[in-house]
Design an enzyme around this catalytic site. Sequence first.
Site: not given
Ligand code: CDM
Ligand code: ATP
Length: 299
Positions: A100, A137, A10
């Site tokens: 993403m 997400d 995404k």
């Molecule tokens: C940055 C984005 O990727 C935009 O879509 C999302 O808001 C993050 O979503 P995500 O990675 O699924 O996050 P989660 O696993 O639910 O939360 C991880 C951490 O991100 C922060 N978090 C996340 C979502 C949100 N609405 N507020 C937050 O402050 C919190 O510190 C939380 O502990």
């Molecule tokens: N299946 C998986 N693939 C990638 N990372 C994973 C997975 N499961 C857990 N993780 C952990 O989640 C952390 C974040 O990875 P991810 O690729 O989801 O980040 P992101 O794309 O920045 O997430 P978001 O956009 O939802 O905030 C990684 O550093 C890893 O430790």
Amino acid sequence: MSVTVRVPAKVNVRLSVGAARPDGFHDLANVFLAVGLYDEVTVAPAETLRITCSGPDAAQVPLDATNLAARAATALAERYGISPDVHLHIAKDIPVAGGMAGGSADGAAALVACDALWSTGASRDELLAICAELGSDVPFSLIGGAALGVGRGERLTPIEVGGTFHWVFAVADGGLSTPAVYAEFDRLTAGTPVPAPTAPPALLDALRKGDTAGLADALGNDLQPAALSLRPSLADTLAAGTAAGALAALVSGSGPTTAFLAADAEAARKVADALAASGTCRGVRTAVSPAPGATVREP
Ligand SMILES: C[C@](O)(CO)[C@H](O)COP(=O)(O)OP(=O)(O)OC[C@H]1O[C@@H](n2ccc(N)nc2=O)[C@H](O)[C@@H]1O
Ligand SMILES: Nc1ncnc2c1ncn2[C@@H]1O[C@H](COP(=O)(O)OP(=O)(O)OP(=O)(O)O)[C@@H](O)[C@H]1O
């Protein structure tokens, strides 16, 4: 017998972030758009729950119980009283820790794959509720397309998309931690009132009409200053893409991947070539939107 599910990455075309809530999360108006970069998760019965991963970034993916694919399988198995002993293989093409939603994508894909393997009969709403427990997400990774996410981003209203959008993504060296980026947002906004999050009607309209110029004008990410503060070099990447003709440039979600909207496929190729030559990023990908959510692949 095995089941394979394909799931998209995404980009957040508008990420409006409110003040931190008592539970530590932030209220959002989060406009998600699924893009055609995909992971594939394959599930098959096994002696114990185990995970393998292939792809260029595979070494960065945890292969233990913290992997979102494992957590999804365990959550569904618990709900239906089924043994979670499966082999989950992730064919990873989505950049890791890149903003993403790669991990979220694998969680949604594993849930759909296990649901099909075990024939649980779970409704879409039940699957979405499990997704929301796994992460903010994850529900969007299940539905794909485009959607407005409110609450912490998990409560979705689908948005119609009336055309194809052409994107270029610059993959940065190393990841950024999502909690660290939200904490930096709190630090940067401390002492100033943070307005309630909103999604501008012009943006939703541009998506519905497939209007690339309108979308370019309305793109926005409230986490961008925080991501740039933690990784100042991203400003050079954004400038390189803009100089090469991108209609708009922004940090994708919590970063450090940067996203560039191009007028058409040819313009996207030009931007991609310029970014690859700029020395400001580790890799470059092109993709189109929208893309379907987690989908079982027919054998
Ligand atoms: C940055 C984005 O990727 C935009 O879509 C999302 O808001 C993050 O979503 P995500 O990675 O699924 O996050 P989660 O696993 O639910 O939360 C991880 C951490 O991100 C922060 N978090 C996340 C979502 C949100 N609405 N507020 C937050 O402050 C919190 O510190 C939380 O502990
Ligand atoms: N299946 C998986 N693939 C990638 N990372 C994973 C997975 N499961 C857990 N993780 C952990 O989640 C952390 C974040 O990875 P991810 O690729 O989801 O980040 P992101 O794309 O920045 O997430 P978001 O956009 O939802 O905030 C990684 O550093 C890893 O430790």
